[in-house]
Design an enzyme around this catalytic site. Sequence first.
Site, PDB file in Angstrom:
ATOM      1  N   ASP A  28      23.066  95.539 -50.839  1.00 13.70           N
ATOM      2  CA  ASP A  28      22.938  96.800 -49.570  1.00 13.70           C
ATOM      3  C   ASP A  28      22.822  98.397 -49.659  1.00 13.70           C
ATOM      4  O   ASP A  28      23.416  98.753 -48.745  1.00 13.70           O
ATOM      5  CB  ASP A  28      25.557  97.070 -49.166  1.00 13.70           C
ATOM      6  CG  ASP A  28      25.528  96.084 -48.776  1.00 13.70           C
ATOM      7  OD1 ASP A  28      25.331  95.255 -48.346  1.00 13.70           O
ATOM      8  OD2 ASP A  28      26.745  96.093 -49.434  1.00 13.70           O
ATOM      9  N   GLY A  58      30.828  82.754 -38.955  1.00 13.51           N
ATOM     10  CA  GLY A  58      29.576  82.815 -37.904  1.00 13.51           C
ATOM     11  C   GLY A  58      29.437  83.516 -36.670  1.00 13.51           C
ATOM     12  O   GLY A  58      28.216  82.573 -35.771  1.00 13.51           O
ATOM     13  N   SER A  59      30.246  84.421 -36.600  1.00 15.22           N
ATOM     14  CA  SER A  59      29.881  84.727 -34.627  1.00 15.22           C
ATOM     15  C   SER A  59      28.300  85.533 -33.919  1.00 15.22           C
ATOM     16  O   SER A  59      28.307  85.253 -33.672  1.00 15.22           O
ATOM     17  CB  SER A  59      30.884  85.787 -34.173  1.00 15.22           C
ATOM     18  OG  SER A  59      30.768  86.710 -34.744  1.00 15.22           O
ATOM     19  N   ASN A  60      28.249  86.408 -35.662  1.00 17.38           N
ATOM     20  CA  ASN A  60      26.614  86.708 -35.649  1.00 17.38           C
ATOM     21  C   ASN A  60      25.527  85.817 -35.249  1.00 17.38           C
ATOM     22  O   ASN A  60      24.582  85.328 -35.362  1.00 17.38           O
ATOM     23  CB  ASN A  60      26.192  87.268 -36.814  1.00 17.38           C
ATOM     24  CG  ASN A  60      27.210  88.613 -36.461  1.00 17.38           C
ATOM     25  OD1 ASN A  60      26.146  89.633 -35.674  1.00 17.38           O
ATOM     26  ND2 ASN A  60      27.932  89.237 -37.108  1.00 17.38           N
ATOM     27  N   MET A  88      28.451  85.240 -47.975  1.00 21.33           N
ATOM     28  CA  MET A  88      28.940  85.869 -49.673  1.00 21.33           C
ATOM     29  C   MET A  88      28.675  86.607 -50.589  1.00 21.33           C
ATOM     30  O   MET A  88      29.115  86.352 -51.761  1.00 21.33           O
ATOM     31  CB  MET A  88      30.690  85.811 -49.262  1.00 21.33           C
ATOM     32  CG  MET A  88      31.369  85.561 -47.682  1.00 21.33           C
ATOM     33  SD  MET A  88      30.926  87.397 -47.598  1.00 21.33           S
ATOM     34  CE  MET A  88      32.838  89.033 -48.714  1.00 21.33           C
ATOM     35  N   GLU A 119      27.622  94.901 -33.700  1.00 24.29           N
ATOM     36  CA  GLU A 119      27.330  94.076 -34.515  1.00 24.29           C
ATOM     37  C   GLU A 119      26.163  92.738 -33.439  1.00 24.29           C
ATOM     38  O   GLU A 119      24.838  92.300 -33.629  1.00 24.29           O
ATOM     39  CB  GLU A 119      28.105  93.348 -35.510  1.00 24.29           C
ATOM     40  CG  GLU A 119      28.150  94.390 -36.496  1.00 24.29           C
ATOM     41  CD  GLU A 119      28.938  92.863 -36.970  1.00 24.29           C
ATOM     42  OE1 GLU A 119      28.831  92.292 -37.744  1.00 24.29           O
ATOM     43  OE2 GLU A 119      30.269  93.148 -37.886  1.00 24.29           O
ATOM     44  N   ILE A 155      25.067  86.840 -53.943  1.00 19.59           N
ATOM     45  CA  ILE A 155      24.157  87.496 -53.974  1.00 19.59           C
ATOM     46  C   ILE A 155      22.749  86.426 -54.498  1.00 19.59           C
ATOM     47  O   ILE A 155      22.786  86.603 -55.020  1.00 19.59           O
ATOM     48  CB  ILE A 155      24.897  88.771 -54.887  1.00 19.59           C
ATOM     49  CG1 ILE A 155      25.644  89.419 -54.433  1.00 19.59           C
ATOM     50  CG2 ILE A 155      23.589  89.742 -55.238  1.00 19.59           C
ATOM     51  CD1 ILE A 155      26.975  90.455 -55.150  1.00 19.59           C
ATOM     52  N   LEU A 156      22.524  87.463 -53.312  1.00 20.16           N
ATOM     53  CA  LEU A 156      21.040  86.263 -53.673  1.00 20.16           C
ATOM     54  C   LEU A 156      20.332  86.626 -55.793  1.00 20.16           C
ATOM     55  O   LEU A 156      20.349  88.237 -55.485  1.00 20.16           O
ATOM     56  CB  LEU A 156      20.027  86.843 -52.527  1.00 20.16           C
ATOM     57  CG  LEU A 156      20.752  85.551 -51.309  1.00 20.16           C
ATOM     58  CD1 LEU A 156      19.889  86.085 -50.436  1.00 20.16           C
ATOM     59  CD2 LEU A 156      20.464  84.324 -52.018  1.00 20.16           C
ATOM     60  N   HIS A 177      25.470  94.380 -41.834  1.00 19.34           N
ATOM     61  CA  HIS A 177      26.947  95.090 -42.457  1.00 19.34           C
ATOM     62  C   HIS A 177      27.686  96.193 -42.149  1.00 19.34           C
ATOM     63  O   HIS A 177      27.128  96.674 -41.283  1.00 19.34           O
ATOM     64  CB  HIS A 177      25.817  95.878 -43.886  1.00 19.34           C
ATOM     65  CG  HIS A 177      27.066  96.315 -44.855  1.00 19.34           C
ATOM     66  ND1 HIS A 177      27.894  95.996 -45.671  1.00 19.34           N
ATOM     67  CD2 HIS A 177      27.655  98.102 -45.185  1.00 19.34           C
ATOM     68  CE1 HIS A 177      29.416  96.551 -46.552  1.00 19.34           C
ATOM     69  NE2 HIS A 177      29.050  97.246 -45.871  1.00 19.34           N
TER      70      HIS A 177
END
Length: 192
Positions: free
Chosen positions: A150, A20-22, A95, A179, A97-98, A114
């Site tokens: 992606d 969760g750094s982003n 992680m 990022e 996929i929607l 990404h």
Amino acid sequence: MKKLIGLKKTKTAVFISGTGSNLKNLIKFSNTKKSPISVNLIISNTKKAKGLRYSNKYNIKKKIINFNNNMIAEKKILDFLIKKKIMFICLAGFMKILSKNFIKKFKGKILNIHPSLLPKYKGLNVHKRVIKNKEKISGCTVHYVSTQLDSGKIIMQKKVKIFKNDTAISLAKKILKKEHELYPAAIRKILN
Ligand code: GRF
């Protein structure tokens, strides 16, 4: 006055699965005046995500969604998004996929970050593959999420140089730093 400015911000959910750094970076950004978003909801597919700690720290609602059944999981997420009037989604190390169905409902309103210069190195284990291929440059990309993994339209990228002594770990560190500059910049580019 501050409240008035706050009201204009687009209500945003950040989806995570890990450190969760982003997420932390986006929350800090969203608390600045120049941010067009406010982070109002954190979604994680696992209670083990370290980033969930930022829910308490910054007083932001969190929801842990079990993805054993994707359809049920997405239905739950949609209900929360509607309840919290969320209009924008940032995937940040999420992680799962929607589904096409979910993505279509939020068309043009879901971003992902990404850790490669897309369209190169889609998928997982990016840094290992980049080092193995002796690339000289890598970087990160913020893109719209489309129904292809992606592959959505690229919004912004940042490059980093790769040196001979770089490893997958040192490269990951360097790129993560970039990022944290890139995600807010990309959001400002499309929402301001
Ligand atoms: C980042 O490298 C991001 O590009 C990728 O997953 C990682 C998440 O890192 N999609 P963090 O959880 O935000 O620290």
